[in-house]
Motif scaffolding. Structure first.
Motif, short mmCIF file in Angstrom:
data_model
loop_
_atom_site.label_atom_id
_atom_site.label_comp_id
_atom_site.label_asym_id
_atom_site.label_seq_id
_atom_site.Cartn_x
_atom_site.Cartn_y
_atom_site.Cartn_z
N VAL A 1 0.98 -1.25 -0.14
CA VAL A 1 0.03 -0.43 -0.25
C VAL A 1 1.09 1.27 -0.20
N CYS A 2 0.70 2.06 -0.52
CA CYS A 2 1.18 3.25 -0.92
C CYS A 2 0.66 4.22 -0.08
N LYS A 3 1.38 5.27 1.08
CA LYS A 3 0.84 5.97 1.71
C LYS A 3 0.41 7.57 1.33
N GLU A 4 -0.77 7.76 1.34
CA GLU A 4 -1.41 8.70 1.76
C GLU A 4 -0.42 9.95 0.89
N GLU B 1 4.22 9.86 -6.60
CA GLU B 1 5.72 9.93 -6.27
C GLU B 1 6.34 7.73 -7.19
N LEU B 2 4.79 7.52 -6.35
CA LEU B 2 5.53 6.13 -6.61
C LEU B 2 5.47 5.54 -8.49
N LEU B 3 4.47 5.92 -8.20
CA LEU B 3 4.61 5.81 -10.34
C LEU B 3 5.48 5.95 -10.99
N LYS B 4 6.07 7.11 -10.61
CA LYS B 4 6.81 7.64 -11.35
C LYS B 4 8.27 6.76 -11.50
N HIS B 5 8.68 5.28 -10.26
CA HIS B 5 9.29 4.63 -10.32
C HIS B 5 8.56 3.00 -10.11
N LEU B 6 8.14 2.81 -11.01
CA LEU B 6 7.79 1.20 -11.44
C LEU B 6 7.59 1.73 -12.39
N PRO B 7 7.43 1.93 -13.63
CA PRO B 7 8.06 1.54 -15.05
C PRO B 7 9.69 1.39 -15.05
N ALA B 8 10.47 1.69 -14.16
CA ALA B 8 11.77 1.30 -14.19
C ALA B 8 11.66 0.17 -14.04
N LEU B 9 10.85 0.15 -12.62
CA LEU B 9 11.39 -1.19 -11.87
C LEU B 9 11.03 -2.11 -12.86
N VAL B 10 9.71 -2.71 -13.45
CA VAL B 10 9.05 -3.07 -14.45
C VAL B 10 10.19 -3.29 -15.03
N GLU B 11 10.03 -2.59 -16.56
CA GLU B 11 11.14 -2.69 -17.19
C GLU B 11 12.68 -3.24 -16.92
N GLU B 12 13.43 -3.30 -15.45
CA GLU B 12 14.64 -4.04 -15.38
C GLU B 12 14.27 -5.02 -14.79
N VAL B 13 13.50 -5.17 -14.03
CA VAL B 13 12.72 -6.76 -13.96
C VAL B 13 13.02 -7.65 -15.07
N GLN B 14 11.93 -7.39 -15.81
CA GLN B 14 11.41 -8.28 -16.62
C GLN B 14 12.72 -8.68 -17.72
N ASP C 1 5.39 -7.75 -13.72
CA ASP C 1 4.06 -6.97 -13.79
C ASP C 1 3.03 -6.51 -12.29
N CYS C 2 2.69 -4.92 -12.55
CA CYS C 2 2.21 -4.32 -11.30
C CYS C 2 1.49 -4.06 -11.54
N TYR C 3 0.40 -4.40 -10.99
CA TYR C 3 -1.54 -3.81 -10.41
C TYR C 3 -1.91 -3.12 -9.73
N GLN C 4 -2.92 -2.35 -9.81
CA GLN C 4 -3.09 -1.14 -9.11
C GLN C 4 -4.65 -1.75 -8.61
N ASP C 5 -5.12 -1.54 -8.13
CA ASP C 5 -6.46 -2.24 -7.05
C ASP C 5 -7.36 -1.37 -7.66
N THR C 6 -8.22 -1.46 -7.80
CA THR C 6 -9.80 -0.84 -8.74
C THR C 6 -10.15 -0.50 -7.31
N LYS C 7 -10.60 -0.87 -6.43
CA LYS C 7 -11.04 -0.23 -5.22
C LYS C 7 -10.33 0.64 -4.37
N ASP C 8 -8.95 0.34 -4.72
CA ASP C 8 -8.13 1.53 -3.62
C ASP C 8 -6.98 1.93 -4.25
N PRO C 9 -6.66 3.30 -4.76
CA PRO C 9 -6.08 3.55 -5.66
C PRO C 9 -4.42 3.25 -5.35
N LEU C 10 -4.51 3.46 -3.61
CA LEU C 10 -3.31 3.29 -3.55
C LEU C 10 -2.70 1.91 -2.52
N ALA C 11 -3.24 0.71 -3.12
CA ALA C 11 -3.95 -0.64 -2.99
C ALA C 11 -2.90 -1.25 -4.58
N PHE C 12 -1.69 -1.79 -4.70
CA PHE C 12 -0.73 -2.62 -5.98
C PHE C 12 -0.13 -3.53 -5.35
#
Length: 100
Positions: free
Chosen positions: A13-16, A21-34, A43-54
């Motif tokens: 869960v992302c902090k309120e 800021e978190l979303l700026k870092h996720l694409p680089a993580l996914v690209e490098e790990v792949q 791959d990373c997914y976001q919860d449909t009911k809680d935008p802070l949950a990944f």
């Protein structure tokens, strides 16, 4: 899928106020790990009911590949840049295929 395949489901869960800021870092993580040896899917997914949950869903060729990933530069950098952006308590499940 091979008998040695390993799946990982990691939820956090992302902090309120830190989502952007978190979303700026996720694409680089996914690209490098792949690109890591033994990575079948990451791959990373976001919860449909809680935008802070990944949730990150990972598929690795073997436990050995997953172990190497845990020490890789991409995951080390992710821990550094996201540590202050995530709530404590990332839940990690490591799963394997069932032999029927």
């Amino acid at each position: 899928m091979g008998a040695k395949d390993v799946w990982v489901v990691a939820s956090f869960v992302c902090k309120e106020g830190k989502r952007g800021e978190l979303l700026k870092h996720l694409p680089a993580l996914v690209e490098e790990v792949q690109k890591e040896p033994g990575c079948i899917k990451y791959d990373c997914y976001q919860d449909t009911k809680d935008p802070l949950a990944f949730t990150i869903i990972e598929h690795w060729e073997s436990q050995e590949s997953l172990d190497v990933h845990g020490q890789a530069a991409a995951i080390q950098k992710w821990r550094e840049v996201s540590g202050d952006l995530r709530e404590p308590g990332t839940k990690v499940q490591v799963l394997k295929d069932i032999d029927f």
